[in-house]
Design a protein around this motif. Sequence first.
Motif, mmCIF file in Angstrom:
data_model
loop_
_atom_site.group_PDB
_atom_site.id
_atom_site.type_symbol
_atom_site.label_atom_id
_atom_site.label_comp_id
_atom_site.label_asym_id
_atom_site.label_seq_id
_atom_site.Cartn_x
_atom_site.Cartn_y
_atom_site.Cartn_z
ATOM 1 N N HIS A 421 0.837 -1.203 0.000
ATOM 2 C CA HIS A 421 0.000 0.000 0.000
ATOM 3 C C HIS A 421 0.874 1.256 0.000
ATOM 4 C CE1 HIS A 421 -3.604 2.352 1.700
ATOM 5 N NE2 HIS A 421 -2.584 3.164 1.927
ATOM 6 N N GLU A 422 1.832 1.296 0.914
ATOM 7 C CA GLU A 422 2.622 2.512 1.101
ATOM 8 C C GLU A 422 3.736 2.660 0.064
ATOM 9 O OE1 GLU A 422 1.879 4.934 3.077
ATOM 10 O OE2 GLU A 422 0.364 3.974 4.333
ATOM 11 N N HIS A 426 0.322 3.881 -3.427
ATOM 12 C CA HIS A 426 0.111 5.326 -3.578
ATOM 13 C C HIS A 426 0.953 5.910 -4.708
ATOM 14 C CE1 HIS A 426 -2.667 6.226 -0.423
ATOM 15 N NE2 HIS A 426 -1.920 5.687 0.516
ATOM 16 N N GLU A 449 -7.142 6.028 -0.978
ATOM 17 C CA GLU A 449 -6.840 4.911 -0.073
ATOM 18 C C GLU A 449 -7.289 3.588 -0.686
ATOM 19 O OE1 GLU A 449 -4.815 5.123 2.326
ATOM 20 O OE2 GLU A 449 -4.772 7.309 2.113
ATOM 21 N N HIS A 506 -10.160 6.046 5.502
ATOM 22 C CA HIS A 506 -9.630 4.680 5.430
ATOM 23 C C HIS A 506 -10.740 3.652 5.687
ATOM 24 C CE1 HIS A 506 -6.050 7.114 6.141
ATOM 25 N NE2 HIS A 506 -5.362 6.170 5.529
HETATM 26 ZN ZN ZN Z 1 -2.693 5.256 2.382
#
Ligand code: ZN
Length: 641
Positions: A421-422, A426, A449, A506
């Motif tokens: 995800h990080e 993104h 998100e 989120h």
């Molecule tokens: Zn995020």
Amino acid sequence: MLEQSDFIYQDERFADIQLLRYQVPGFKELSLRQKLLIYHLSRAALLGRDILWDQNGTYNLRIRQVLETIYTQYQGDRFSADFQQFTIYLKRVWFSNGIHHHYGYQKFTPGFSQQFFIDAAGQVGVAVDDLLPIIFDATVLSKRVNQAEGDDLLLTSASNYYQDGITQAEAEAFYARQKEKGDSLHPIMYGMNSRLEKRSDGTLHENIWKSGGMYGPYIDRIIAALKDAIPYAENQKQQAVIEKLIEFYQSGNLKTFDEYTILWVQDTESKVDFTNGFTEVYGDPLGLKASWEGYVNFVDPIATRRSQALSDNAQWFEDHSPIDPRFRKKECKGVSAKVINAAILGGDLYPSSAIGINLPNSNWIRAEYGSKSVTIGNLTHAYDEAAKDSGLRQEFVIDEPTLTLLNKYAGICDDLHTDLHECLGHGSGQLLPGVDPDALKAYGSTIEEARADLFGLYYLADEKLVELGLTPNAEAYQAQYYSYLMNGVLTQLVRIEEGHQIEEAHMRNRALIARWTIQHFPEAASLTEKDGKHYIKVHSYPMLRTAFATLLAEIQRIKSEGDLSAARQLVEEFGVKVDAQLHAEVLNRWRALNLSPYKGFINPEYELVYDEQGNVCDVEIRYGEAYDNQMLRYGKLYSNP
Ligand code: ZN
């Protein structure tokens, strides 16, 4: 030094909060120079605390002062029901940095009587008349951030980013004009470091947060602490970062902020790193004004190897992403990834903290200079330790084989999903030329998100991860698939009060993904009932991956094209509403477990150690401070000079 096994991760509980402590592994092994750098940056990270309190609401600082005075000086019966409830209220206000819930944004309802409060305030000699409706009237300033469609989001939000009476339409027009005038290729983040105010003639202007401006006295103390840190910078690059940040705090010029951000992104060598300033925009219903946060961290070399393997292969992941090729980045660069341990949490990251952080937020700086992604290893570890044997899994997982699967792989897959995800999610994909990065407006955060989560979910099941040695086998991902759906449809509802809807970006994203999936791919997974209890049943894990790929393609299209109406429809249909009956059932099952839905952290303390000649010879780290003592100490040390 405390050994891992002796360390007590869980601390006190109140209302819906469980407080945890985190260890800072490796601190003792750092050089004195690095320790002193962390020491001074940590002070800088705590000195902006009251800026955040004021951003969260006009009355927060005064209310805190009144509450703390009563808490420390009250001479009446401290065991009375009123005083006990008063204490819980104060602990909640401390935790939320204000009188609204940190996650749901609704105003707290005091459990003590108004008469008790008036009497106690009278006894300690503080005036509270004008605060009574603010604290006791549920209809006054009832929500910190309101995102309900159809409302004027500014008039109905209690946060302090816009002067009372300024409407959403006025603010939007003001910033639309700024954007038109500005450089469209390198847009600065208009409005992020100011309060929008109205002059007596009705025109709008920005009250800038800077030395000599709004929040000036706080910012001057942050600057002084940053200056104290400079002699201990690890290298010239890092020194330049700190100096540029000081320059920004002095001028409030957003071009300088971008210059600072670029220097910060490019410093990838320093072992110690930090964030200090106006950063995330979740607290502003219009997504422009940035709340103050600060934290300090340093690299965890072992865990960093894991996320490094992902970022080394960033281009491979981008090229194989199941999205329209027009939306793929031709060149994926600058995705730096490291696992860090937090040394201190401040501002909007304290006591409730993110466990993964991806900055900067400026789209063009991300595109041209890259971004930094971190997973905060010691916080994740504290969560894991505290979550063991909570009973939640036993209650909500459908059967023994699935429970075994989760117990075996959920920890490792969850870490990996956060990394994907990080580090990659993104940073992946691109906007089509000419698309406004803010086109999705209030839905932008949720869609972003969802995009990052789906990217992670899709790749979690990829053989590439086995090949890279990141997952043990080709089945482990199933643990995350199951727990993701279970959380999105069922267990995250425990964070919502009865009768409320889903507000936080989120959470909306998780609900959106999980509920869209079971509606559109019933052959992959469904919600089933057994003895009056609902469970997620997965029928086909490979089909589930197809569902995630399908939704990722659509979410990426929405982002790349700036399709606001599609974003609104997806979020409103799948991300917001709560089925009242299912909600009640989940809350009942969860209450029976007697757990807390929210967690946050008590910081360690750092203290200088002097030798016989009076020179600093070490920095000691201590973990034992009680929550109320820490809050009262911060209130003394870091409030208005
Ligand atoms: Zn995020």
